[in-house]
Design an enzyme around this catalytic site. Structure first.
Site, PDB file in Angstrom:
ATOM      1  N   ARG A  43       0.845  -1.206   0.000  1.00 50.72           N
ATOM      2  CA  ARG A  43       0.000   0.000   0.000  1.00 50.72           C
ATOM      3  C   ARG A  43       0.877   1.252   0.000  1.00 50.72           C
ATOM      4  O   ARG A  43       0.602   2.220  -0.714  1.00 50.72           O
ATOM      5  CB  ARG A  43      -0.915  -0.001   1.223  1.00 50.72           C
ATOM      6  CG  ARG A  43      -1.830   1.235   1.286  1.00 50.72           C
ATOM      7  CD  ARG A  43      -2.707   1.236   2.527  1.00 50.72           C
ATOM      8  NE  ARG A  43      -3.717   0.181   2.475  1.00 50.72           N
ATOM      9  CZ  ARG A  43      -3.739  -0.865   3.297  1.00 50.72           C
ATOM     10  NH1 ARG A  43      -2.800  -0.984   4.232  1.00 50.72           N
ATOM     11  NH2 ARG A  43      -4.684  -1.762   3.204  1.00 50.72           N
ATOM     12  N   ARG A  85       3.638   6.712  12.997  1.00 47.92           N
ATOM     13  CA  ARG A  85       2.475   5.856  13.242  1.00 47.92           C
ATOM     14  C   ARG A  85       2.829   4.391  13.480  1.00 47.92           C
ATOM     15  O   ARG A  85       2.173   3.719  14.272  1.00 47.92           O
ATOM     16  CB  ARG A  85       1.500   5.939  12.056  1.00 47.92           C
ATOM     17  CG  ARG A  85       0.927   7.308  11.809  1.00 47.92           C
ATOM     18  CD  ARG A  85      -0.205   7.253  10.803  1.00 47.92           C
ATOM     19  NE  ARG A  85       0.217   6.747   9.506  1.00 47.92           N
ATOM     20  CZ  ARG A  85       0.711   7.500   8.534  1.00 47.92           C
ATOM     21  NH1 ARG A  85       0.897   8.793   8.736  1.00 47.92           N
ATOM     22  NH2 ARG A  85       1.049   6.966   7.372  1.00 47.92           N
ATOM     23  N   TYR A  99      17.333  10.980   4.042  1.00 54.74           N
ATOM     24  CA  TYR A  99      18.692  11.475   4.317  1.00 54.74           C
ATOM     25  C   TYR A  99      19.069  12.391   3.162  1.00 54.74           C
ATOM     26  O   TYR A  99      18.203  12.991   2.526  1.00 54.74           O
ATOM     27  CB  TYR A  99      19.623  10.264   4.494  1.00 54.74           C
ATOM     28  CG  TYR A  99      21.002  10.586   4.998  1.00 54.74           C
ATOM     29  CD1 TYR A  99      21.190  11.425   6.095  1.00 54.74           C
ATOM     30  CD2 TYR A  99      22.127  10.043   4.391  1.00 54.74           C
ATOM     31  CE1 TYR A  99      22.457  11.713   6.560  1.00 54.74           C
ATOM     32  CE2 TYR A  99      23.402  10.315   4.854  1.00 54.74           C
ATOM     33  CZ  TYR A  99      23.558  11.164   5.934  1.00 54.74           C
ATOM     34  OH  TYR A  99      24.817  11.448   6.396  1.00 54.74           O
ATOM     35  N   ARG A 103      25.802  24.284  11.098  1.00 52.05           N
ATOM     36  CA  ARG A 103      26.264  24.067   9.725  1.00 52.05           C
ATOM     37  C   ARG A 103      25.578  22.825   9.170  1.00 52.05           C
ATOM     38  O   ARG A 103      26.154  21.754   9.074  1.00 52.05           O
ATOM     39  CB  ARG A 103      27.778  23.894   9.689  1.00 52.05           C
ATOM     40  CG  ARG A 103      28.358  23.965   8.282  1.00 52.05           C
ATOM     41  CD  ARG A 103      29.756  23.390   8.257  1.00 52.05           C
ATOM     42  NE  ARG A 103      29.759  21.990   8.619  1.00 52.05           N
ATOM     43  CZ  ARG A 103      30.102  21.006   7.778  1.00 52.05           C
ATOM     44  NH1 ARG A 103      30.449  21.274   6.553  1.00 52.05           N
ATOM     45  NH2 ARG A 103      30.093  19.760   8.173  1.00 52.05           N
ATOM     46  N   LYS A 155      19.992  10.635  10.810  1.00 52.32           N
ATOM     47  CA  LYS A 155      21.153   9.783  11.046  1.00 52.32           C
ATOM     48  C   LYS A 155      20.768   8.526  11.814  1.00 52.32           C
ATOM     49  O   LYS A 155      21.233   7.416  11.503  1.00 52.32           O
ATOM     50  CB  LYS A 155      22.224  10.553  11.831  1.00 52.32           C
ATOM     51  CG  LYS A 155      22.936  11.630  11.035  1.00 52.32           C
ATOM     52  CD  LYS A 155      23.961  11.029  10.082  1.00 52.32           C
ATOM     53  CE  LYS A 155      24.742  12.110   9.363  1.00 52.32           C
ATOM     54  NZ  LYS A 155      25.791  11.593   8.487  1.00 52.32           N
ATOM     55  N   GLU A 211      27.184  15.942  14.912  1.00 52.23           N
ATOM     56  CA  GLU A 211      26.747  16.181  13.538  1.00 52.23           C
ATOM     57  C   GLU A 211      26.556  17.669  13.267  1.00 52.23           C
ATOM     58  O   GLU A 211      25.887  18.363  14.030  1.00 52.23           O
ATOM     59  CB  GLU A 211      25.409  15.475  13.264  1.00 52.23           C
ATOM     60  CG  GLU A 211      25.530  14.007  12.932  1.00 52.23           C
ATOM     61  CD  GLU A 211      26.236  13.748  11.625  1.00 52.23           C
ATOM     62  OE1 GLU A 211      26.176  14.614  10.722  1.00 52.23           O
ATOM     63  OE2 GLU A 211      26.836  12.670  11.488  1.00 52.23           O
ATOM     64  N   ASP A 212      27.131  18.139  12.185  1.00 53.19           N
ATOM     65  CA  ASP A 212      26.847  19.461  11.624  1.00 53.19           C
ATOM     66  C   ASP A 212      27.072  20.606  12.604  1.00 53.19           C
ATOM     67  O   ASP A 212      26.295  21.561  12.662  1.00 53.19           O
ATOM     68  CB  ASP A 212      25.421  19.496  11.055  1.00 53.19           C
ATOM     69  CG  ASP A 212      25.312  18.657   9.791  1.00 53.19           C
ATOM     70  OD1 ASP A 212      26.337  18.106   9.356  1.00 53.19           O
ATOM     71  OD2 ASP A 212      24.216  18.545   9.236  1.00 53.19           O
ATOM     72  N   ASN A 222      32.352  25.264  11.865  1.00 53.98           N
ATOM     73  CA  ASN A 222      33.796  25.120  11.743  1.00 53.98           C
ATOM     74  C   ASN A 222      34.521  25.516  13.025  1.00 53.98           C
ATOM     75  O   ASN A 222      35.524  24.905  13.386  1.00 53.98           O
ATOM     76  CB  ASN A 222      34.284  25.991  10.582  1.00 53.98           C
ATOM     77  CG  ASN A 222      35.777  25.893  10.382  1.00 53.98           C
ATOM     78  OD1 ASN A 222      36.290  24.860  10.003  1.00 53.98           O
ATOM     79  ND2 ASN A 222      36.485  26.994  10.663  1.00 53.98           N
ATOM     80  N   ASP A 226      31.019  12.787  12.638  1.00 51.15           N
ATOM     81  CA  ASP A 226      30.823  12.138  11.345  1.00 51.15           C
ATOM     82  C   ASP A 226      31.247  13.032  10.187  1.00 51.15           C
ATOM     83  O   ASP A 226      31.740  12.550   9.176  1.00 51.15           O
ATOM     84  CB  ASP A 226      29.357  11.729  11.187  1.00 51.15           C
ATOM     85  CG  ASP A 226      29.111  10.918   9.936  1.00 51.15           C
ATOM     86  OD1 ASP A 226      29.859   9.946   9.712  1.00 51.15           O
ATOM     87  OD2 ASP A 226      28.196  11.254   9.180  1.00 51.15           O
ATOM     88  N   ASP A 227      31.067  14.341  10.311  1.00 52.54           N
ATOM     89  CA  ASP A 227      31.456  15.254   9.231  1.00 52.54           C
ATOM     90  C   ASP A 227      32.957  15.254   9.009  1.00 52.54           C
ATOM     91  O   ASP A 227      33.427  15.466   7.884  1.00 52.54           O
ATOM     92  CB  ASP A 227      30.987  16.676   9.557  1.00 52.54           C
ATOM     93  CG  ASP A 227      29.494  16.734   9.809  1.00 52.54           C
ATOM     94  OD1 ASP A 227      28.729  16.357   8.911  1.00 52.54           O
ATOM     95  OD2 ASP A 227      29.102  17.127  10.922  1.00 52.54           O
ATOM     96  N   ALA A 232      37.783  23.956   1.757  1.00 55.76           N
ATOM     97  CA  ALA A 232      38.478  23.386   2.915  1.00 55.76           C
ATOM     98  C   ALA A 232      37.478  22.824   3.911  1.00 55.76           C
ATOM     99  O   ALA A 232      37.654  22.916   5.113  1.00 55.76           O
ATOM    100  CB  ALA A 232      39.353  24.454   3.572  1.00 55.76           C
ATOM    101  N   GLU A 261      34.178  23.751   4.189  1.00 63.19           N
ATOM    102  CA  GLU A 261      33.011  24.604   4.033  1.00 63.19           C
ATOM    103  C   GLU A 261      33.506  25.954   3.479  1.00 63.19           C
ATOM    104  O   GLU A 261      34.646  26.349   3.688  1.00 63.19           O
ATOM    105  CB  GLU A 261      32.259  24.776   5.357  1.00 63.19           C
ATOM    106  CG  GLU A 261      33.057  25.433   6.469  1.00 63.19           C
ATOM    107  CD  GLU A 261      32.238  25.600   7.731  1.00 63.19           C
ATOM    108  OE1 GLU A 261      31.272  26.378   7.704  1.00 63.19           O
ATOM    109  OE2 GLU A 261      32.553  24.974   8.739  1.00 63.19           O
ATOM    110  N   ASN A 282      27.183  18.582  -0.432  1.00 57.25           N
ATOM    111  CA  ASN A 282      25.745  18.320  -0.296  1.00 57.25           C
ATOM    112  C   ASN A 282      25.000  19.605   0.007  1.00 57.25           C
ATOM    113  O   ASN A 282      25.571  20.544   0.565  1.00 57.25           O
ATOM    114  CB  ASN A 282      25.507  17.334   0.853  1.00 57.25           C
ATOM    115  CG  ASN A 282      25.851  15.907   0.488  1.00 57.25           C
ATOM    116  OD1 ASN A 282      25.488  15.437  -0.573  1.00 57.25           O
ATOM    117  ND2 ASN A 282      26.554  15.224   1.369  1.00 57.25           N
ATOM    118  N   ASN A 329      28.658   8.239   0.367  1.00 57.73           N
ATOM    119  CA  ASN A 329      27.687   8.486   1.422  1.00 57.73           C
ATOM    120  C   ASN A 329      28.240   8.005   2.755  1.00 57.73           C
ATOM    121  O   ASN A 329      28.678   6.856   2.883  1.00 57.73           O
ATOM    122  CB  ASN A 329      26.383   7.730   1.089  1.00 57.73           C
ATOM    123  CG  ASN A 329      25.208   8.198   1.919  1.00 57.73           C
ATOM    124  OD1 ASN A 329      25.347   8.455   3.104  1.00 57.73           O
ATOM    125  ND2 ASN A 329      24.056   8.302   1.289  1.00 57.73           N
TER     126      ASN A 329
END
Length: 544
Positions: A67, A91, A112, A165, A183, A255-256, A259, A278-279, A312, A314, A383, A428
């Site tokens: 569905r 849900r 993602y 960032r 993530k 994450e994010d 700098n 992770d960045d 460099a 960003e 990205n 990725n």
């Protein structure tokens, strides 16, 4: 007579008592953790107070997934796809992950990169219900009590952002919560980690984004970012509160962060906590894995290549950080002011884009790389998609299919005029961080060294087949992502035990089987304990 009566009715009394000590009725359907929709069995509906609250048909999860597939194919707008897919998570959690695992290549770009970036930009406008934990600078001194409000008590993995960032989109404040949520969905989708042990967190210290400060739908503090000592004190309190409540081995993934803070906080916390960024580390590992795959086609060690970076990490006016200066070189006198000039003068074998500023690998740049090198390496890693330095079609077409291409965002296969088809590899981070998390969480690691990510990169590169390389893909298919994560976790675990960095003993002998046995399953479970089987063997109460 009394003793016979007690013996006869005691089983029925026990059954009723079990029913009333369990959650019943509509609350079961309102919670995504317990909701099965029309897959509740007739017996569950009768005993748990659901009979009549659902249509009479008993559905399988297969029909529910079908569905979804029929509906999502009619939705064209990526943001609306995101809203619909995440609505299923709100849900029915098991159905959500079943769908994601079965359709990972199609849906990973929705939950993602790149669509999650669009969802973050519109977070306050598409908001349905909150997910995760929001901690603001005003909560300083009270973070432990806020963690106590989180309903799950066995948290083993935390993904945290301060929203400064977000991808290549800049400062989005609390709108960045979409990143930790996204993530952690990949923790489960790609590595089978139980979603109940995962906690997304957004640290709100304000935002310098003027548009958000004027946005009536913005959901965070209407103030400029607090860059005082209070910021560090807040982060210190957060880290200590997490390990105090959930244990020293709790994984905390950053994450994010901007700098100014990302590398600084990594260096500050790396040896004191089970943490990584992770960045920084995940991106480096997936890019390195792509280069390792490329060297199998070029037959030239990666140490002998000349790499030219665009950006460099960003796009910003500040000077290079200390760790970047070691890799920077003075520009030759004859070099001009453009990236094309740099390519002409330096003659690189690989160009790697991390500027987040759009199509800067121009036609002239790509053609020049093709004339300098028989197999030019072109990595457009920024990205989301509109920030990528070039498209896959441009890279393959302008080099006549000779380039080795990877991107941060996904691109469709490219067919050249001569009929050759190339499948561009997406660099990725999902190829790296879920496998790392699976290993360190189950093996009990106190701190995560950079060598762990080197092992992850090597493990990922080894999994690319010759057939996949011949199609231009430097990474395994996303459809195999759970298999990739398990194999990566096995390689990392071997390294951890060899270097006395694991605390879980005895060491698993069959590590692959160990990880597979621990992976969370999307199959629906019965809500009825064994006691409810009693009436099947006793068709009627004994005569008195």
């Amino acid at each position: 007579m009394l003793s016979r009566l007690n013996l006869a009715v005691r089983p029925c009394v026990y059954v009723c008592r079990c029913v009333h000590t369990k959650e019943k009725g509509k609350p079961l359907m309102l919670s995504p953790r317990t909701n099965k929709g029309m897959a509740f069995t007739l017996r569950e509906r009768q005993i748990l107070g659901l009979h009549g609250l659902l249509p009479p048909k008993i559905e399988t999860q297969d029909i529910q997934a079908l569905r979804f597939k029929n509906h999502i194919e009619r939705v064209q707008d990526p943001l609306m796809k995101y809203v619909y897919v995440m609505g299923i998570l709100e849900r029915n959690e098991k159905l959500f992950y079943r769908i994601l695992i079965d359709n990972v290549e199609e849906l990973l770009p929705i939950v993602y990169t790149p669509t999650v970036g669009l969802a973050c930009l519109q977070y306050g406008h598409i908001f349905r219900r909150p997910r995760g934990l929001f901690i603001s600078i005003l909560d300083k001194g009270h973070i432990k009590s806020i963690l106590d409000n989180w309903p799950e008590t066995d948290v083993k993995a935390v993904v945290v952002t301060d929203g400064e960032r977000i991808l290549g989109l800049g400062d989005l404040g609390v709108y960045g919560m979409g990143i930790p949520v996204g993530k952690l969905t990949l923790y489960t989708t790609c590595a089978g980690i139980d979603p109940r042990v995962c906690l997304p967190v957004c640290i709100d210290v304000g935002t310098d984004n003027e548009n958000l400060l004027q946005d009536p739908f913005y959901m965070g503090l209407y103030q400029k970012r607090d860059r005082s000592q209070r910021y560090d004190e807040l982060l210190d309190e957060f880290m200590e509160a997490v390990i105090t409540k959930y244990g020293r081995n709790t994984l905390i993934q950053f994450e994010d962060f901007g700098n100014a803070n990302a590398l600084r906080l990594l260096k500050k916390y790396q040896e004191r906590y089970c943490t990584f960024n992770d960045d920084i580390q995940g991106t480096a590992a997936v890019a390195l894995a792509g280069l390792m795959s490329a060297q199998r086609l070029i037959h030239k060690p990666i140490t002998e290549h000349k790499y030219l970076f665009l950006g460099a990490g960003e796009d910003r006016p500040e000077p290079l950080d200390g760790y970047q200066k070691a890799y920077a070189h003075p520009a030759p006198d004859q070099m001009g002011n453009t990236f094309l000039d740099a390519v002409h003068v330096l003659q690189p074998t690989a160009i790697i884009g991390v500027a987040g500023a759009g199509r800067l690998f121009t036609e002239e740049v790509i053609r020049s790389m093709g004339s300098i090198n028989e197999r030019p390496i072109i990595f457009a890693l920024s990205n989301p998609t509109d920030k990528a330095e070039c498209t896959a079609a441009d890279a393959y077409t302008l080099t006549e299919g000779r380039c080795l291409f990877a991107s941060g965002s996904p691109f469709h296969p490219v067919t050249l005029p001569d009929g050759r088809v190339f499948h561009p590899g997406q660099g990725n981070n999902a190829y790296i961080f879920p496998g790392v998390a699976l290993a360190v969480m189950l093996i009990g690691v106190r701190s995560i060294s950079d060598h762990v990510f080197l092992e992850a990169a090597k493990a990922l590169a080894k999994q690319v087949t010759d057939a996949e390389l011949s199609k231009g893909c430097l990474y395994p298919p996303l459809a195999k992502i759970q298999e990739v994560s398990v194999k990566t976790a096995v390689e990392i675990t071997e390294y951890l035990y060899e270097n006395n960095m694991a605390s879980e003993f005895p060491e698993p002998q069959d590590k692959k089987e160990f990880f597979l046995s621990k992976m969370w399953k999307t199959d629906y479970e019965s809500f009825l304990p064994d006691i409810y089987d009693w009436p099947k063997s006793a068709t009627k109460i004994p005569n008195l």
